[in-house]
Design a protein around this motif. Structure first.
Motif, PDB file in Angstrom:
ATOM      1  N   LYS A   1       0.828  -1.209   0.000  1.00 35.39           N
ATOM      2  CA  LYS A   1       0.000   0.000   0.000  1.00 35.39           C
ATOM      3  C   LYS A   1       0.865   1.263   0.000  1.00 35.39           C
TER       4      LYS A   1
ATOM      5  N   ASP B   1       2.049   1.710  -3.472  1.00 36.75           N
ATOM      6  CA  ASP B   1       0.967   2.258  -4.289  1.00 36.75           C
ATOM      7  C   ASP B   1       0.856   3.767  -4.101  1.00 36.75           C
ATOM      8  N   ARG B   2       1.024   4.247  -2.878  1.00 35.93           N
ATOM      9  CA  ARG B   2       0.977   5.695  -2.616  1.00 35.93           C
ATOM     10  C   ARG B   2       2.155   6.403  -3.292  1.00 35.93           C
TER      11      ARG B   2
ATOM     12  N   TYR C   1       3.702   5.355  -5.965  1.00 31.87           N
ATOM     13  CA  TYR C   1       3.401   5.336  -7.402  1.00 31.87           C
ATOM     14  C   TYR C   1       2.391   6.421  -7.755  1.00 31.87           C
ATOM     15  N   GLU C   2       1.301   6.504  -7.021  1.00 30.56           N
ATOM     16  CA  GLU C   2       0.260   7.495  -7.292  1.00 30.56           C
ATOM     17  C   GLU C   2       0.804   8.920  -7.215  1.00 30.56           C
ATOM     18  N   LYS C   3       1.700   9.145  -6.279  1.00 28.76           N
ATOM     19  CA  LYS C   3       2.248  10.492  -6.102  1.00 28.76           C
ATOM     20  C   LYS C   3       3.235  10.865  -7.205  1.00 28.76           C
TER      21      LYS C   3
ATOM     22  N   ALA D   1       4.168   8.905 -10.238  1.00 30.05           N
ATOM     23  CA  ALA D   1       4.025   8.424 -11.607  1.00 30.05           C
ATOM     24  C   ALA D   1       3.658   9.526 -12.606  1.00 30.05           C
ATOM     25  N   PRO D   2       2.733  10.422 -12.287  1.00 26.21           N
ATOM     26  CA  PRO D   2       2.402  11.450 -13.287  1.00 26.21           C
ATOM     27  C   PRO D   2       3.585  12.334 -13.682  1.00 26.21           C
TER      28      PRO D   2
END
Length: 179
Positions: A14, A17-18, A20-22, A24-25
């Motif tokens: 998890k 995942d955080r 990556y979400e933060k 990746a863009p």
């Protein structure tokens, strides 16, 4: 300090995942600067985050992850281009130093970021790579030479060619808009 870094380093899914979400863009934006198509950029991004996860124990929990991930992204992009044989640099030791010139004419700085990115993606890969590393990622010619396994003179030569290419294509674009 980001609160989830320590959990990420321990391998918590998890927390990864955080991360990556933060990141990746913004890392995808870097990937797009080096690759000239979305598919290649997606592949570079995927490989980047595989490396981020595999090397998570090397991350410093006292620092933000952004600069560390950016370094991995740039190296992954360069290695991808080399592996795909898309980055062909010509060795030119006869480069001579010129006074610093602006890379983009002042009247063009009002252009939107997307049109400049499209123009950058049209640039030959070797020029684009050195341009990205020097102008956008703030590396020195010595660092670029080490990254790309070329001479500093070749890095300088490629940058000069990239500047000329950008200047000529901006001029063509301006002339087409006037017509």
């Amino acid at each position: 300090m980001e609160e989830h870094i320590e959990e990420f380093i321990k391998g918590n899914k998890k927390a990864f995942d955080r991360v990556y979400e933060k990141y990746a863009p913004s890392m995808f934006g870097i990937c797009m600067r080096y690759a000239n198509c979305r598919d290649d950029a997606q592949e570079i991004l995927q490989e980047t985050f595989i490396k981020v996860y595999e090397n998570r124990e090397k991350a410093n929990p006292q620092l933000t992850l952004g600069p560390w991930i950016k370094t991995i992204t740039i190296r992954t992009a360069i290695n991808y281009l080399k592996a795909q044989k898309k980055m062909l640099l010509q060795e030119h030791e006869d480069f001579f130093e010129r006074p610093q010139e602006t890379l983009i004419p002042e009247q063009e700085t009002g252009n939107d970021q997307n049109s400049l990115l499209r123009l950058l993606n049209e640039m030959p890969t070797g020029y684009r790579t050195v341009f990205n590393l020097f102008v956008l990622d703030n590396l020195t010619h010595k660092e670029i030479a080490e990254y790309l396994e070329i001479t500093e003179g070749s890095s300088k030569s490629q940058l000069a060619k990239a500047k000329n290419w950008m200047r000529n294509n901006l001029e063509k674009k301006r002339n087409n808009e006037r017509a």
